[in-house]
Design a protein around this motif. Structure first.
Motif, PDB file in Angstrom:
ATOM      1  N   THR A 104      65.902 -23.288 -33.403  1.00  0.00           N
ATOM      2  CA  THR A 104      65.802 -23.407 -34.867  1.00  0.00           C
ATOM      3  C   THR A 104      65.208 -24.753 -35.299  1.00  0.00           C
ATOM      4  OG1 THR A 104      67.648 -21.899 -35.267  1.00  0.00           O
ATOM      5  CG2 THR A 104      67.217 -23.540 -36.973  1.00  0.00           C
ATOM      6  N   PRO A 105      64.289 -24.730 -36.300  1.00  0.00           N
ATOM      7  CA  PRO A 105      63.691 -25.975 -36.814  1.00  0.00           C
ATOM      8  C   PRO A 105      64.651 -26.747 -37.716  1.00  0.00           C
ATOM      9  CG  PRO A 105      62.832 -24.102 -38.042  1.00  0.00           C
ATOM     10  CD  PRO A 105      63.710 -23.537 -36.954  1.00  0.00           C
ATOM     11  N   LEU A 106      65.627 -27.428 -37.104  1.00  0.00           N
ATOM     12  CA  LEU A 106      66.644 -28.162 -37.879  1.00  0.00           C
ATOM     13  C   LEU A 106      66.011 -29.198 -38.798  1.00  0.00           C
ATOM     14  CD1 LEU A 106      69.305 -28.855 -35.078  1.00  0.00           C
ATOM     15  CD2 LEU A 106      69.243 -26.967 -36.721  1.00  0.00           C
ATOM     16  N   GLN A 107      64.827 -29.720 -38.382  1.00  0.00           N
ATOM     17  CA  GLN A 107      64.183 -30.767 -39.176  1.00  0.00           C
ATOM     18  C   GLN A 107      63.753 -30.252 -40.545  1.00  0.00           C
ATOM     19  OE1 GLN A 107      63.091 -29.417 -36.393  1.00  0.00           O
ATOM     20  NE2 GLN A 107      60.990 -28.667 -36.693  1.00  0.00           N
ATOM     21  N   GLU A 108      63.624 -28.934 -40.685  1.00  0.00           N
ATOM     22  CA  GLU A 108      63.195 -28.346 -41.966  1.00  0.00           C
ATOM     23  C   GLU A 108      64.362 -27.696 -42.695  1.00  0.00           C
ATOM     24  OE1 GLU A 108      60.239 -28.645 -43.218  1.00  0.00           O
ATOM     25  OE2 GLU A 108      59.010 -29.267 -41.492  1.00  0.00           O
ATOM     26  N   SER A 109      65.572 -27.831 -42.154  1.00  0.00           N
ATOM     27  CA  SER A 109      66.717 -27.130 -42.743  1.00  0.00           C
ATOM     28  C   SER A 109      67.245 -27.868 -43.963  1.00  0.00           C
ATOM     29  CB  SER A 109      67.834 -27.006 -41.699  1.00  0.00           C
ATOM     30  OG  SER A 109      68.337 -28.298 -41.377  1.00  0.00           O
TER      31      SER A 109
END
Lengths: 458, 458
Positions: A104-109
């Motif tokens: 999952t792209p946590l940086q965009e969450s």
């Protein structure tokens, strides 16, 4: 802005860290500077033009019809967000992307919900596509009355909705010997968080008459891998669920549609997907996936067999290697944001260090703070151009645990383990604002002169 | 199961309605019956086969590889859920699906989150697709320092995350003269609920120095409709937000990507999408969309001009015309579930009637109960084959409001209004378990013999 002033900002923000206003009065006094800087930083606009309607000149999207509402009756993200997706790497595929993971792209969450399209996906035999009308759940073994349920019958039980994260115990597991990925998504993206709807297994068991000898529950998947894991009955009687709803709709195929097991706070692989059987017995099954995998190898050569809960953990999501500070000007005020989570309870606090764990200040917990759920935290920071920082977050939970340092964890478990790594993590802020994933030996790793011993990954 | 027993169930469930166990002890004693019935009801399986592994015979999805995790890096629902989508109707399109609405399948919802792909979409000029790098937000008018922000600059402000519903004030607005749709999705689906992330406008305004004369804020969209609405400053200083995040990812285009206004609890059309301008003045703008539309016509011929908050409301989601009880057997225990919401505060309780509003029992609130947010409620019911019921829910909020009866609302506002209809709604459970949307004149609409006066929609 000189160093002294910048320090004052950090202090005042610290003072306000427990204040629901997020130290805004101080923040906004300083933000006057931000706004001016901001405007100076925009190529098209200068502050004196701000009131000038000329900036509202015709745009392609402002001068022609958009799409009718009859298009995309099940919507998708903007084409400008095409880079925000789950990602995979051959390193994790062992040559077969059907027994692999997409992270999952946590940086965009934002917030604590992961949209279903981005929820991480770990499979052992690929993503099965099950017809819910054909699917059955068998509940058997040491019960007075074995049962086979259709999906319709299962959904008649009183439903419960809970928000919980699911984390693969291998999250961060490639980095026992030091950082492998200069990426938040690959370093910590083996987890996501969602609102789950289903039924407590204990509520179904009240019907079946579980025998006293039943001490373990086998959960088995209906996919080609027949994933099997054994759960101790204490957890079953506590909060284990069978779920069919995720973030307001049916589970996605990669999450086990039509049903999966949810074992809140425990290893993701225990949350068996495409669930077809629950079997009760007096002994564990020791299935392939709980012997060949998901055990923790210790320096002694022995492995920890029954190791279930994901321990208290945290990460800085912004800045991160993907979301750096190269565009910031000296004196800009910016929000340092992150996530904290614990499979053993509720997050009680998060500390943030700018020097790799030597000194900590308290961050602010934001929004809903729920048990076995992601918790957002934040800290307002004044950026000083050219200043190197070592950002390290450290979370605490109401079970009484706190994240260990890298050294503490290695001393206990060594570096041969793959699973359950929850030592603190450090992002180095470089002079130019780039972010590098490094590992700081916070306790033992200091030279006589106090200098940090750092292993980095460019 | 005879009537007497069935009544006892209703009573005991009522007694337990405040109990966190959802009356489970009673429920599960009765559910023994359910399980047997359930098994008898499944064509392929009989209870004595339940322990027989034969039911776990090979399936297509259990005997071949599934999809690799490298497929669908942004996932979609199962193909078996293809009917769960937003829907539209020509009745609401005025011949142009770019100035129309697509509504949410509430009958398939769970919890309090609506997935972004199903969030209702109301547009005035179609769905715009804006390049976030080109987009600007102008903040101007009666402020000391006008400002133009890029999306990057806007996102530097301290973010907040809140879970709120958005409801079109026309939700249920076709039914002032009686039921028009035998469908929950069309009768009440002009609303959805999500986790929003953005910034409080009051926090930006602290930078700009709003002048004392500023009493109203214009919000203007960057799409072709240039949707404009005026917000009183009291609401701006309270909780109005500019949001860029929805359920953990960027807003979808149909929700105003890259940014929209969020005015928690107030009319959805005030939550201006594709937001490009905030303008402060001493008078309202009286834009086209707040004069030609979104006013409430009274019997006197005069219209209510400034009418913002969505009043306390509720609906039964299961059963509903789309989710009927035709498959239930006599004595089956089933969960009656619904939603309640108020734009004025937090839901404090929901009452459920089986006789169209003559008598009420208290339902149980489930999961998170948050202000200006959907609240799930539930009631365990024992189904009696062939029994007609009139299911009516009635919600209360902490602002002190309670849903009016149909008669009370008509007496006040007449039947010429389109917006802000929040009278109680009734589903008739037919003898065969089908569900029909009817309207019950609960106070005035009873004949001398006490019989209900009902206007129905088959």
């Amino acid at each position: 802005m000189d160093i002294k002033k910048s320090q004052q900002d950090v202090e005042s923000a610290t003072d306000n860290s427990k204040d629901s206003s997020l130290g805004r009065r101080d923040f906004f006094r300083k933000t006057a500077a931000l706004s001016v800087t901001a405007l100076a930083g925009t190529s098209l606009l200068a502050s004196e033009e701000a009131g000038d309607p000329a900036i509202l000149e015709p745009t392609p999207w402002g001068t022609k019809w958009g799409d009718p509402v009859t298009k995309n009756l099940y919507g998708m993200p903007s084409k400008y967000e095409h880079n925000v997706t789950r990602r995979y790497t051959k390193l994790l595929a062992s040559g077969n992307f059907r027994a692999s993971i997409a992270v999952t792209p946590l940086q965009e969450s934002s917030g604590i919900i992961t949209p279903n399209g981005l929820f991480f996906s770990r499979c052992h035999g690929g993503v099965a596509h099950i017809d819910p009308n054909e699917h059955r759940l068998m509940i058997t073994g040491l019960v007075e009355k074995p049962l086979v349920l259709t999906m319709k019958q299962l959904k008649r039980y009183p439903s419960v909705t809970r928000t919980h994260f699911i984390e693969c115990p291998a999250n961060g597991g490639q980095e026992w010997r030091g950082p492998q990925y200069n990426s938040l998504q690959f370093a910590k993206g083996f987890m996501s968080c969602a609102e789950w709807t289903g039924v407590y297994i204990k509520d179904i068991l009240k019907d079946l008459g579980v025998k006293k000898e039943a001490l373990w529950m086998l959960a088995e998947g209906g996919d080609s891998s027949k994933m099997g894991r054994t759960i101790p009955m204490e957890k079953v009687w506590d909060d284990a669920m069978i779920v069919w709803g995720q973030n307001g709709e049916a589970l996605r195929p990669e999450q086990g549609y039509p049903i999966r097991l949810l074992v809140p706070g425990w290893e993701g692989n225990l949350c068996v997907k495409w669930l077809r059987r629950l079997d009760f017995a007096s002994e564990p099954w020791y299935c392939k996936e709980e012997t060949s995998k998901y055990t923790v190898l210790k320096p002694t050569g022995k492995a920890i067999q029954h190791f279930y809960a994901n321990e208290v953990n945290s990460t800085v999501t912004s800045p991160s290697p993907e979301i750096d500070w190269t565009d910031l000007e000296d004196g800009d005020i910016v929000e340092i944001e992150g996530l904290a989570w614990s499979g053993m309870g509720t997050i009680t606090g998060v500390d943030l260090s700018f020097d790799g764990g030597k000194n900590y200040v308290e961050a602010k917990l934001k929004g809903l703070v729920l048990p076995k759920c992601w918790t957002r935290w934040s800290y307002m920071h004044t950026y000083k151009k050219g200043q190197e920082l070592f950002l390290t977050s450290r979370a605490r939970d109401d079970a009484g645990y706190i994240q260990p340092t890298v050294d503490q964890e290695i001393l206990t478990v060594g570096v041969e383990a793959v699973y359950h790594r929850n030592a603190v993590e450090t992002w180095k802020v470089e002079k130019d604002g780039k972010i590098t994933h490094v590992e700081v030996r916070s306790q033992l790793g200091r030279k006589a002169n106090g200098e940090l011993v750092i292993e980095g990954k460019a």
